[in-house]
Design a protein around this motif. Structure first.
Motif, short mmCIF file in Angstrom:
data_model
loop_
_atom_site.label_atom_id
_atom_site.label_comp_id
_atom_site.label_asym_id
_atom_site.label_seq_id
_atom_site.Cartn_x
_atom_site.Cartn_y
_atom_site.Cartn_z
N PRO A 224 -25.45 19.19 79.78
CA PRO A 224 -26.67 19.08 80.24
C PRO A 224 -28.35 18.61 79.76
CG PRO A 224 -26.53 21.08 78.33
CD PRO A 224 -25.27 19.75 78.74
N LYS A 227 -29.80 12.83 80.19
CA LYS A 227 -30.14 12.97 82.66
C LYS A 227 -30.19 11.40 82.23
CE LYS A 227 -32.87 17.01 83.17
NZ LYS A 227 -33.82 17.91 83.34
N ALA A 248 -29.42 15.43 87.74
CA ALA A 248 -30.44 16.37 88.04
C ALA A 248 -31.96 16.56 88.31
CB ALA A 248 -30.06 17.02 85.99
N TRP A 373 -23.65 19.92 86.01
CA TRP A 373 -24.58 19.68 86.52
C TRP A 373 -25.16 20.65 87.26
CZ3 TRP A 373 -27.59 16.75 83.11
CH2 TRP A 373 -27.29 15.12 82.64
N SER A 374 -24.33 21.52 87.56
CA SER A 374 -24.16 22.24 88.77
C SER A 374 -24.84 23.31 87.65
CB SER A 374 -22.76 22.57 89.36
OG SER A 374 -23.13 23.84 89.89
N THR A 375 -25.57 24.10 89.07
CA THR A 375 -26.40 25.77 88.26
C THR A 375 -25.60 26.85 88.40
OG1 THR A 375 -27.71 25.49 90.17
CG2 THR A 375 -27.99 24.89 88.36
N ARG A 376 -24.38 27.22 89.76
CA ARG A 376 -23.47 28.13 90.35
C ARG A 376 -22.61 28.22 89.02
NH1 ARG A 376 -19.06 26.31 92.76
NH2 ARG A 376 -19.14 23.90 92.92
N LYS A 377 -22.00 29.37 89.50
CA LYS A 377 -20.85 29.78 87.90
C LYS A 377 -20.12 29.29 88.37
CE LYS A 377 -18.54 34.06 85.98
NZ LYS A 377 -18.91 33.65 85.06
#
Length: 439
Positions: A224, A227, A248, A373-377
């Motif tokens: 994470p 970048k 990101a 890079w996703s913020t979802r679960k």
């Protein structure tokens, strides 16, 4: 299986390879292309990504060698640069430099326009292959569940052509889903994985005063925290393709000063040195919001006879990962094999299922990386794959054997299972965690 007439929508890389394969089974093969094409056409509107590097993986090169004998020699004569994936590559990871041992596995580095131009010349020399350019396809002709041709416009006039088999190789911007819906064939929603990545590229003339000990260099991004990244590849003999990567939300500027300033933030100083000292050979181009998309045509039960789809029309992978050209080549190798045993005009789902099977590994590889890079679960399986990949990259600087296994997998000449062999798993765990070594 020998039939009369096949029509290929799109005369790009995938379409040219499809026409080459179909020429063995069909008496007449027609390539229908939106752009104006000549034997020496370079950059064209239909391939905007040609302004950025394109990778032909080792597996893809093997396929091209079977379809076009001595193609590698012809590419080399045109300036393509052969580089060993170990000794000629400088790869900087967040944990340090990857091993530089000779691997005996090499790739040819060239611009997209170069390889497409050479393959186009080869294909159009085939006696039963022809090209109709400047055509905008508006839809498919169909009759009782069978696609019979295409319709559109050319030079402002209506255009219609009929065929026993129509192949959609029109790429990422394919309108096939909409065309099918017009006569009642509905496709499931595509799978999409957005890596929110960008690449900004420029060509430079090689500065021979810079004594660099590599032919290609890359600095990878890694979720994470890392970048920014980049790549430099020597192409067409005397050019450097410099690309700056962002994830990101990080995006390299397209102005001179901003492009250089972004390069100075990378750990590898060679990027900035090239930009400062080499002579530009092109404008600065940017592609943003790079993502992967899979049209699951193999799940359409009433898929029409007489229609096939391949390449980016089906699976369009984030170009940063370099799978696109190789996946298109593998689709065409599959097409060649299946045509020896099947009339694919009557059994199109046999081919679409095979395309889906081929796509599974590169899709999983590309999307697992991008979803970092996703913020979802994310699913438990995806989180484990990301965790394991991070551990692999942490130990690469001190483990040439693990690096060799990773390179073979990334070039699609080795199966991903090789990265889970007992020897590799032991090195991954013991190399990253002293307590695990003791256990």
């Amino acid at each position: 299986m020998y039939s009369d007439r096949a029509l290929v929508i799109g005369a790009g890389f995938a379409g040219l390879l499809a026409a080459r394969v179909l020429s063995e089974s069909y008496g007449d093969v027609v390539l229908v292309e939106r752009d104006q094409i000549t034997a020496d056409t370079g950059h064209r509107p239909g391939v905007p990504q040609a302004n950025h590097p394109h990778a032909l993986l080792a597996r893809g090169a093997d396929v091209l060698d079977t379809l076009f004998p001595r193609l590698a020699d012809e590419l080399a004569d045109a300036g393509a640069v052969r580089a060993d994936l170990g000794s000629d590559f400088m790869t900087r990871l967040p944990a340090g430099l990857a091993p530089r041992d000779f691997l005996g596995l090499s790739v040819l580095s060239m611009a997209r326009v170069t390889i497409e131009r050479i393959i186009r010349r080869r294909v159009l020399k085939l006696p039963n292959v022809s090209l109709v350019d400047g055509v905008t396809i508006d839809g498919l002709l169909h009759d009782r569940g069978t696609v019979t041709g295409v319709h559109g416009t050319r030079d402002g006039e209506p255009f219609t052509d009929y065929a026993d088999l129509v192949v959609d190789a029109s790429g990422h911007h394919s309108k096939l889903v909409s065309w099918l819906a017009e006569f009642g064939v509905h496709c499931p929603a595509p799978m999409i994985a957005n890596g929110h990545l960008s690449c900004t590229s420029r060509l430079y003339h090689v500065n021979h005063d810079l004594k660099l000990d590599w032919k290609s260099a890359c600095e990878i991004t890694q979720a994470p925290s890392t970048k920014r990244g980049g790549s430099v590849s020597t192409v067409d003999g005397d050019l450097w393709f410099v690309t700056l990567l962002g994830a990101a939300g990080d995006v390299a500027p397209t102005d001179e000063d901003g492009f250089l300033a972004y390069a100075t933030t990378l750990s590898c100083p060679d990027f900035a040195e090239i930009i400062k000292t080499a002579t530009p050979a092109s404008p600065i181009y940017r592609a943003g919001n790079l993502r992967s998309r899979w049209n699951r045509f193999h799940k359409v039960p009433n898929w029409p006879r007489g229609l096939l789809a391949l390449g980016d029309s089906v699976v369009s992978l984030n170009p940063v990962h370099g799978h696109g050209m190789t996946l298109a080549a593998l689709n065409c190798a599959t097409l060649r094999d299946l045509l020896t045993e099947h009339d694919l005009a009557k059994e199109p789902l046999v081919f679409q299922n095979a395309v889906a099977k081929t796509a599974q590994v590169p899709w999983t590889s590309a999307t697992t990386t991008d979803l970092g890079w996703s913020t979802r679960k994310l699913s438990l399986g995806t989180r484990f794959a990301q965790w394991y990949a991070r551990r692999v990259f942490e130990i690469l600087p001190g483990n040439p054997k693990v690096y060799r296994a990773l390179v073979r997998v990334s070039q699609m000449v080795g199966h991903p299972a090789a990265l889970f062999s007992p020897r590799v798993v032991w090195r991954v765990l013991s190399g990253s965690h002293p307590r695990a070594r003791a256990r």
